[in-house]
Design a protein around this motif. Structure first.
Motif, PDB file in Angstrom:
ATOM      1  N   GLY A 123     -83.681   5.500  26.877  1.00  0.00           N
ATOM      2  CA  GLY A 123     -85.079   5.931  26.848  1.00  0.00           C
ATOM      3  C   GLY A 123     -85.448   6.285  25.426  1.00  0.00           C
ATOM      4  N   THR A 124     -86.596   6.909  25.283  1.00  0.00           N
ATOM      5  CA  THR A 124     -87.090   7.158  23.932  1.00  0.00           C
ATOM      6  C   THR A 124     -86.329   8.266  23.211  1.00  0.00           C
ATOM      7  OG1 THR A 124     -89.256   6.263  24.434  1.00  0.00           O
ATOM      8  CG2 THR A 124     -89.139   7.787  22.597  1.00  0.00           C
ATOM      9  N   THR A 125     -85.806   9.233  23.959  1.00  0.00           N
ATOM     10  CA  THR A 125     -85.025  10.274  23.285  1.00  0.00           C
ATOM     11  C   THR A 125     -83.864   9.628  22.528  1.00  0.00           C
ATOM     12  OG1 THR A 125     -85.564  11.795  25.072  1.00  0.00           O
ATOM     13  CG2 THR A 125     -83.767  12.438  23.613  1.00  0.00           C
ATOM     14  N   MET A 126     -83.157   8.751  23.213  1.00  0.00           N
ATOM     15  CA  MET A 126     -82.015   8.097  22.587  1.00  0.00           C
ATOM     16  C   MET A 126     -82.478   7.112  21.504  1.00  0.00           C
ATOM     17  SD  MET A 126     -78.901   8.266  22.332  1.00  0.00           S
ATOM     18  CE  MET A 126     -78.402   9.356  23.656  1.00  0.00           C
TER      19      MET A 126
ATOM     20  N   VAL B 105     -95.446  17.060  17.085  1.00  0.00           N
ATOM     21  CA  VAL B 105     -94.252  16.247  17.363  1.00  0.00           C
ATOM     22  C   VAL B 105     -93.747  16.507  18.782  1.00  0.00           C
ATOM     23  CG1 VAL B 105     -92.767  18.011  16.320  1.00  0.00           C
ATOM     24  CG2 VAL B 105     -91.931  15.674  16.489  1.00  0.00           C
ATOM     25  N   HIS B 106     -93.266  15.470  19.446  1.00  0.00           N
ATOM     26  CA  HIS B 106     -92.788  15.582  20.828  1.00  0.00           C
ATOM     27  C   HIS B 106     -91.450  16.322  20.876  1.00  0.00           C
ATOM     28  CE1 HIS B 106     -91.249  14.212  24.794  1.00  0.00           C
ATOM     29  NE2 HIS B 106     -92.528  14.094  25.095  1.00  0.00           N
ATOM     30  N   ALA B 107     -91.275  17.104  21.944  1.00  0.00           N
ATOM     31  CA  ALA B 107     -90.058  17.908  22.095  1.00  0.00           C
ATOM     32  C   ALA B 107     -88.793  17.051  22.020  1.00  0.00           C
ATOM     33  CB  ALA B 107     -90.102  18.646  23.432  1.00  0.00           C
ATOM     34  N   SER B 108     -88.883  15.820  22.503  1.00  0.00           N
ATOM     35  CA  SER B 108     -87.681  14.980  22.518  1.00  0.00           C
ATOM     36  C   SER B 108     -87.324  14.487  21.121  1.00  0.00           C
ATOM     37  CB  SER B 108     -87.866  13.792  23.464  1.00  0.00           C
ATOM     38  OG  SER B 108     -88.410  12.711  22.772  1.00  0.00           O
ATOM     39  N   MET B 109     -88.336  14.408  20.257  1.00  0.00           N
ATOM     40  CA  MET B 109     -88.072  14.029  18.858  1.00  0.00           C
ATOM     41  C   MET B 109     -87.297  15.179  18.194  1.00  0.00           C
ATOM     42  SD  MET B 109     -88.961  11.456  16.815  1.00  0.00           S
ATOM     43  CE  MET B 109     -87.708  11.384  15.566  1.00  0.00           C
TER      44      MET B 109
ATOM     45  N   ASN C  10     -99.647  10.944  21.863  1.00  0.00           N
ATOM     46  CA  ASN C  10     -99.427  12.384  22.074  1.00  0.00           C
ATOM     47  C   ASN C  10     -99.366  12.642  23.582  1.00  0.00           C
ATOM     48  OD1 ASN C  10    -100.686  15.098  22.808  1.00  0.00           O
ATOM     49  ND2 ASN C  10    -100.231  15.398  20.644  1.00  0.00           N
ATOM     50  N   VAL C  11     -98.365  13.399  24.035  1.00  0.00           N
ATOM     51  CA  VAL C  11     -98.179  13.590  25.486  1.00  0.00           C
ATOM     52  C   VAL C  11     -99.364  14.252  26.171  1.00  0.00           C
ATOM     53  CG1 VAL C  11     -95.709  13.577  25.862  1.00  0.00           C
ATOM     54  CG2 VAL C  11     -96.813  15.647  25.016  1.00  0.00           C
ATOM     55  N   ASN C  12    -100.162  14.960  25.416  1.00  0.00           N
ATOM     56  CA  ASN C  12    -101.333  15.568  26.025  1.00  0.00           C
ATOM     57  C   ASN C  12    -102.562  14.663  25.942  1.00  0.00           C
ATOM     58  OD1 ASN C  12    -100.402  18.167  26.989  1.00  0.00           O
ATOM     59  ND2 ASN C  12    -100.029  18.651  24.845  1.00  0.00           N
TER      60      ASN C  12
ATOM     61  N   VAL D 182     -91.411   5.591  14.095  1.00  0.00           N
ATOM     62  CA  VAL D 182     -92.505   5.789  15.051  1.00  0.00           C
ATOM     63  C   VAL D 182     -91.930   6.142  16.414  1.00  0.00           C
ATOM     64  CG1 VAL D 182     -94.542   4.780  16.142  1.00  0.00           C
ATOM     65  CG2 VAL D 182     -93.886   4.044  13.830  1.00  0.00           C
ATOM     66  N   ASP D 183     -92.231   7.345  16.903  1.00  0.00           N
ATOM     67  CA  ASP D 183     -91.921   7.697  18.295  1.00  0.00           C
ATOM     68  C   ASP D 183     -93.086   7.163  19.118  1.00  0.00           C
ATOM     69  OD1 ASP D 183     -91.726   8.773  20.798  1.00  0.00           O
ATOM     70  OD2 ASP D 183     -91.622  10.861  20.166  1.00  0.00           O
ATOM     71  N   GLY D 184     -92.865   5.984  19.690  1.00  0.00           N
ATOM     72  CA  GLY D 184     -93.967   5.328  20.415  1.00  0.00           C
ATOM     73  C   GLY D 184     -93.684   5.195  21.889  1.00  0.00           C
ATOM     74  N   ALA D 185     -93.078   6.211  22.470  1.00  0.00           N
ATOM     75  CA  ALA D 185     -92.623   6.163  23.867  1.00  0.00           C
ATOM     76  C   ALA D 185     -93.590   5.397  24.777  1.00  0.00           C
ATOM     77  CB  ALA D 185     -92.412   7.578  24.393  1.00  0.00           C
ATOM     78  N   PHE D 186     -94.847   5.825  24.771  1.00  0.00           N
ATOM     79  CA  PHE D 186     -95.824   5.059  25.564  1.00  0.00           C
ATOM     80  C   PHE D 186     -96.941   4.506  24.699  1.00  0.00           C
ATOM     81  CE2 PHE D 186     -97.334   9.404  25.712  1.00  0.00           C
ATOM     82  CZ  PHE D 186     -98.710   9.312  25.666  1.00  0.00           C
TER      83      PHE D 186
ATOM     84  N   VAL E  12     -89.451   3.076  21.815  1.00  0.00           N
ATOM     85  CA  VAL E  12     -90.421   2.844  22.892  1.00  0.00           C
ATOM     86  C   VAL E  12     -89.704   2.874  24.237  1.00  0.00           C
ATOM     87  CG1 VAL E  12     -90.232   0.303  22.799  1.00  0.00           C
ATOM     88  CG2 VAL E  12     -92.326   1.352  23.667  1.00  0.00           C
ATOM     89  N   ASP E  13     -90.418   3.339  25.243  1.00  0.00           N
ATOM     90  CA  ASP E  13     -89.871   3.357  26.595  1.00  0.00           C
ATOM     91  C   ASP E  13     -90.259   2.100  27.345  1.00  0.00           C
ATOM     92  OD1 ASP E  13     -88.223   5.444  27.421  1.00  0.00           O
ATOM     93  OD2 ASP E  13     -89.871   6.888  27.295  1.00  0.00           O
ATOM     94  N   LEU E  14     -89.327   1.648  28.173  1.00  0.00           N
ATOM     95  CA  LEU E  14     -89.646   0.566  29.111  1.00  0.00           C
ATOM     96  C   LEU E  14     -89.888   1.149  30.498  1.00  0.00           C
ATOM     97  CD1 LEU E  14     -86.837  -1.837  27.879  1.00  0.00           C
ATOM     98  CD2 LEU E  14     -89.258  -1.888  27.255  1.00  0.00           C
ATOM     99  N   HIS E  15     -89.227   2.296  30.786  1.00  0.00           N
ATOM    100  CA  HIS E  15     -89.395   2.887  32.131  1.00  0.00           C
ATOM    101  C   HIS E  15     -90.729   3.614  32.280  1.00  0.00           C
ATOM    102  CE1 HIS E  15     -86.590   6.232  30.374  1.00  0.00           C
ATOM    103  NE2 HIS E  15     -87.840   6.550  30.117  1.00  0.00           N
ATOM    104  N   LYS E  16     -91.442   3.792  31.198  1.00  0.00           N
ATOM    105  CA  LYS E  16     -92.780   4.386  31.337  1.00  0.00           C
ATOM    106  C   LYS E  16     -93.791   3.272  31.607  1.00  0.00           C
ATOM    107  CE  LYS E  16     -92.021   8.684  28.819  1.00  0.00           C
ATOM    108  NZ  LYS E  16     -92.221   9.445  27.576  1.00  0.00           N
ATOM    109  N   TRP E  17     -94.400   2.765  30.549  1.00  0.00           N
ATOM    110  CA  TRP E  17     -95.565   1.908  30.794  1.00  0.00           C
ATOM    111  C   TRP E  17     -95.237   0.462  31.201  1.00  0.00           C
ATOM    112  CZ3 TRP E  17    -100.420   2.931  27.284  1.00  0.00           C
ATOM    113  CH2 TRP E  17    -101.559   2.870  28.085  1.00  0.00           C
TER     114      TRP E  17
HETATM  115  C1  LIG Z   1     -91.617  10.535  27.139  1.00  0.00           C
HETATM  116  C2  LIG Z   1     -91.624  10.717  25.677  1.00  0.00           C
HETATM  117  C3  LIG Z   1     -90.425  10.853  24.969  1.00  0.00           C
HETATM  118  C4  LIG Z   1     -89.096  10.936  25.674  1.00  0.00           C
HETATM  119  O1  LIG Z   1     -88.760   9.752  26.298  1.00  0.00           O
HETATM  120  P1  LIG Z   1     -87.584   9.689  27.377  1.00  0.00           P
HETATM  121  O2  LIG Z   1     -87.592   8.270  27.798  1.00  0.00           O
HETATM  122  O3  LIG Z   1     -87.958  10.633  28.471  1.00  0.00           O
HETATM  123  O4  LIG Z   1     -86.325  10.082  26.701  1.00  0.00           O
HETATM  124  C5  LIG Z   1     -90.497  10.934  23.601  1.00  0.00           C
HETATM  125  N1  LIG Z   1     -91.670  10.919  22.953  1.00  0.00           N
HETATM  126  C6  LIG Z   1     -92.844  10.799  23.596  1.00  0.00           C
HETATM  127  C7  LIG Z   1     -94.110  10.782  22.804  1.00  0.00           C
HETATM  128  C8  LIG Z   1     -92.859  10.704  24.983  1.00  0.00           C
HETATM  129  O5  LIG Z   1     -94.012  10.598  25.638  1.00  0.00           O
END
Ligand SMILES: *Cc1c(COP(=O)(O)O)cnc(C)c1O
Length: 462
Positions: A138-141, A181-185, A230-232, A255-259, A284-289
């Protein structure tokens, strides 16, 4: 043995099909009675074997009642997304094949599909075709891998051999993040050994975007972590402006571009993410969008050799196939064949389907916001992507509405605090969500909010 396995899979398929059929009517979150059943699982492990059919029956009995229906159309809490049919089916088959996708010699098909899906993704996002693509959880990794690559690059420039000497005593690295910045970053930064006290936090605007003019002096020890989505609010940092500044000093931009990276696939949304291709690494996440089963994300790195060096491993027993193996670009050696689902999802959607998925969710978010606004509630963000923030009054009232909507079961939304205001947070990321789902959910939210407002304003009887 094989006959029994086939029967077991048939039975499992029937249970899965029933679950999917019931999705539209299912409560989004389990009720108290179902949750109470979970305790029944807390038993000592039996001494003797149990028939697999019985095991699956037990799992289904208690398990299927205690899921969160995040793959249905009315789950709006967190940015989750569901599972596309082709991706789910590929996941089943991949599970049956039990492939270890780490190396070509351990799974020719796993390695090939990651290569193909990786190229398709680079093309969709408009990123350099020679970039390395690693299939991670996922994006954290993915953020973690991007940071390790950036660190490798900076140490190499400074002539510090971190592989020999480690990071203790290494030249300091200046890390720039946005205030939002996102908590996972941050988690990835901590895992990589960077302290929170040393972060340089760039002020953000009213939507949570980094203000490029407020970037500090850059030098060759700097790393900039930007955010797309941004998550919000869903807002995207001004990546182009940041990259232009960074280029002067050859500073690494991640770039933290999760979604939010998905904005790049849409001609309508692309202007939000201008300059994306100028960065050095992307998560970037695949399990999200993209709506792929968990867990799935990508680390993409312009400098394939640097990512490989950062994650390097060598041992006499590992094959040298002359060409990069999947494990070059991920922290794991053994892992499941994530590329299969990604390939299947992209193949089934086609380019148009991917664009449509993203634009449809954005359109639904706009409709959601419009309906709630029309019902008299205040929207806190500019709805540019798939995120909506709505408030119903003071914090206590808004929190009550969130709790009640979660208990109601029609849909599921979470809470947040945005710029000091308590809000309900709505994320539209599922391929399943229809316009009707939005209307039903907005109506449920409005009904509950109005009930709470009325209850709140009842005169106290003296
Ligand atoms: C969801 C998200 C993450 C974390 O992604 P995971 O797949 O849950 O590890 C990181 N950054 C942003 C901006 C997110 O929305």
């Amino acid at each position: 043995m094989i006959m029994n396995e086939s029967k077991l899979l048939d039975q499992t398929k029937a249970l899965a099909a029933k679950y999917l059929q019931e999705l539209p009517e299912r409560r989004v979150f389990p009720d108290a009675a179902a949750l109470g059943e979970l305790e029944k699982l807390m038993v000592p492990l039996a001494e003797t074997a149990t028939d697999p059919e019985k095991v699956i029956q037990r799992l289904n009995e208690i398990g299927s009642r205690n899921t969160v229906v995040s793959n249905g159309g009315r789950y709006f809490g967190f940015v989750f997304g569901g599972s596309l049919p082709a991706a789910l089916a590929a996941n089943w088959l991949a599970g049956t094949w039990d492939q270890n996708a780490g190396m070509k010699v351990s799974s020719p098909i796993g390695a090939q599909l990651e290569k193909v899906a990786g190229r398709w993704m680079l093309d969709l996002f408009g990123l350099p075709a020679s970039s390395a693509v690693g299939f991670v959880t996922g994006t954290t990794m993915a953020n973690f891998c991007g940071l390790l690559a950036a660190r490798q690059y900076i140490y190499e420039r400074k002539g510090w051999n971190n592989k020999a000497h480690g990071i203790t005593g290494a030249p300091p690295i200046r890390i720039i993040v946005g205030e939002e910045v996102h908590a996972s970053m941050l988690r990835a930064l901590i895992m990589a050994g960077f302290g929170m006290d040393n972060l340089i936090r760039v002020p953000t605007d009213d939507q949570g975007r980094m203000i490029a003019d407020k970037l500090p002096e850059l030098d060759e020890s700097t790393l900039i972590c930007t955010q797309a989505g941004n998550v919000n609010t869903g807002a995207i940092d001004p990546i182009q402006a940041v990259c232009l500044r960074a280029k002067e000093k050859q500073v690494w931009v991640h770039v933290d571009g999760a979604f939010g990276l998905w904005a790049a696939v849409s001609p309508k949304k692309h202007s939000l993410i201008e300059g994306l291709e100028m960065a050095d690494s992307w998560a970037v996440d695949l399990h999200k969008w993209l709506n792929i089963p968990y867990d799935s994300g990508l680390i993409i790195c312009r400098h394939a050799k640097v990512l490989q060096a950062a994650l390097s491993v060598s041992a006499a027993y590992l094959p040298d196939s002359g060409e990069p193996d999947p494990y070059f670009y991920t922290p794991e050696m053994s892992r499941r064949a994530r590329g299969m689902e990604t390939w299947a999802a992209l193949y089934s959607l086609g380019k148009k389907g991917v664009v449509d998925l993203v634009e449809r969710c954005c359109g639904h978010a706009e409709l959601f916001a419009a309906l709630l606004e029309k019902a008299g509630f205040r929207i806190l963000n500019q709805v540019t992507l798939n995120q909506v923030l709505v408030t119903f009054g003071d914090a206590a009232l808004t929190n009550r509405v969130i709790k009640k909507i979660q208990e109601d079961g029609t849909c599921w939304c979470g809470g947040t605090v945005w710029k000091g205001i308590t809000a309900m947070r709505i994320s539209v990321s599922s391929w399943m969500t229809t316009e009707e789902d939005i209307r039903i959910s907005a109506a449920a939210i409005s009904r509950i909010a109005n009930q709470e407002i009325r209850a709140n304003s009842k005169p106290v009887i003296a």
